[in-house]
Design a protein around this motif. Structure first.
Motif, PDB file in Angstrom:
ATOM      1  N   MET A   1      99.618  19.370  -5.947  1.00 33.39           N
ATOM      2  CA  MET A   1      99.427  18.030  -5.434  1.00 33.39           C
ATOM      3  C   MET A   1      97.991  17.906  -4.949  1.00 33.39           C
TER       4      MET A   1
ATOM      5  N   ASP B   1      98.756  24.685   7.413  1.00 32.87           N
ATOM      6  CA  ASP B   1      99.843  24.366   6.504  1.00 32.87           C
ATOM      7  C   ASP B   1      99.630  23.022   5.807  1.00 32.87           C
TER       8      ASP B   1
ATOM      9  N   GLU C   1     104.283  17.350   2.735  1.00 32.77           N
ATOM     10  CA  GLU C   1     104.639  17.622   1.346  1.00 32.77           C
ATOM     11  C   GLU C   1     105.779  16.702   0.898  1.00 32.77           C
TER      12      GLU C   1
ATOM     13  N   ARG D   1      97.042  21.559  -2.980  1.00 29.54           N
ATOM     14  CA  ARG D   1      97.822  21.786  -4.207  1.00 29.54           C
ATOM     15  C   ARG D   1      97.656  20.655  -5.177  1.00 29.54           C
TER      16      ARG D   1
ATOM     17  N   LEU E   1     110.151  20.997  -3.237  1.00 30.62           N
ATOM     18  CA  LEU E   1     109.300  21.280  -2.081  1.00 30.62           C
ATOM     19  C   LEU E   1     109.222  22.781  -1.826  1.00 30.62           C
ATOM     20  N   ARG E   2     108.040  23.250  -1.430  1.00 34.14           N
ATOM     21  CA  ARG E   2     107.840  24.684  -1.218  1.00 34.14           C
ATOM     22  C   ARG E   2     107.590  25.045   0.244  1.00 34.14           C
ATOM     23  N   ASP E   3     106.897  24.190   0.960  1.00 32.48           N
ATOM     24  CA  ASP E   3     106.529  24.515   2.340  1.00 32.48           C
ATOM     25  C   ASP E   3     107.754  24.437   3.235  1.00 32.48           C
TER      26      ASP E   3
ATOM     27  N   VAL F   1      99.001  22.142   1.705  1.00 34.59           N
ATOM     28  CA  VAL F   1      99.759  21.147   0.946  1.00 34.59           C
ATOM     29  C   VAL F   1      98.789  20.202   0.252  1.00 34.59           C
TER      30      VAL F   1
ATOM     31  N   ALA G   1     105.439  14.119  -2.236  1.00 30.77           N
ATOM     32  CA  ALA G   1     106.343  14.258  -3.372  1.00 30.77           C
ATOM     33  C   ALA G   1     107.223  13.017  -3.543  1.00 30.77           C
TER      34      ALA G   1
ATOM     35  N   GLY H   1     103.764  22.148   7.091  1.00 27.38           N
ATOM     36  CA  GLY H   1     103.337  21.291   5.993  1.00 27.38           C
ATOM     37  C   GLY H   1     104.464  20.520   5.340  1.00 27.38           C
ATOM     38  N   TYR H   2     105.713  20.871   5.675  1.00 29.37           N
ATOM     39  CA  TYR H   2     106.876  20.262   5.029  1.00 29.37           C
ATOM     40  C   TYR H   2     106.912  18.731   5.125  1.00 29.37           C
TER      41      TYR H   2
END
Length: 90
Positions: free
Chosen positions: A1, A83, A40, A90, A30-32, A87, A44, A36-37
């Motif tokens: 991203m 974090d 992210e 990316r 989602l990865r974080d 994000v 997304a 950062g969630y």
């Protein structure tokens, strides 16, 4: 991203509460799992053309003697910056 989507999501806060269908949420990939969630998730969701509805809520004052895990400490602030920067990179 790498960049915020041009149409994006119109939000004024990255609030603590989100609701979505489980399958749709998992499909975002989602990865974080830390600070950062929330960022992210918004990026997304915007890319997936989700609609976001914000509902303002009244907050109570923080309990005396407690601090935010993010802005209440130098370590928490540094982790959030790290974090969220990851994000955005990316």
């Amino acid at each position: 991203m790498s960049a915020w989507p041009s149409r994006g999501l119109r939000v004024h806060d990255i609030g603590p509460m989100r609701a979505a269908r489980r399958d749709d949420l998992l499909a975002l990939g989602l990865r974080d799992r830390q600070f950062g969630y929330p960022l992210e998730l918004l990026i997304a969701a915007a890319r997936a053309s989700w609609e976001a509805i914000e509902v303002d809520v009244a907050y109570r004052r923080r309990t005396a003697g407690t601090t935010s895990k993010v802005t209440g400490t130098v370590r928490g602030t540094a982790r959030a910056i790290r974090d969220m920067s990851a994000v955005l990179a990316r």
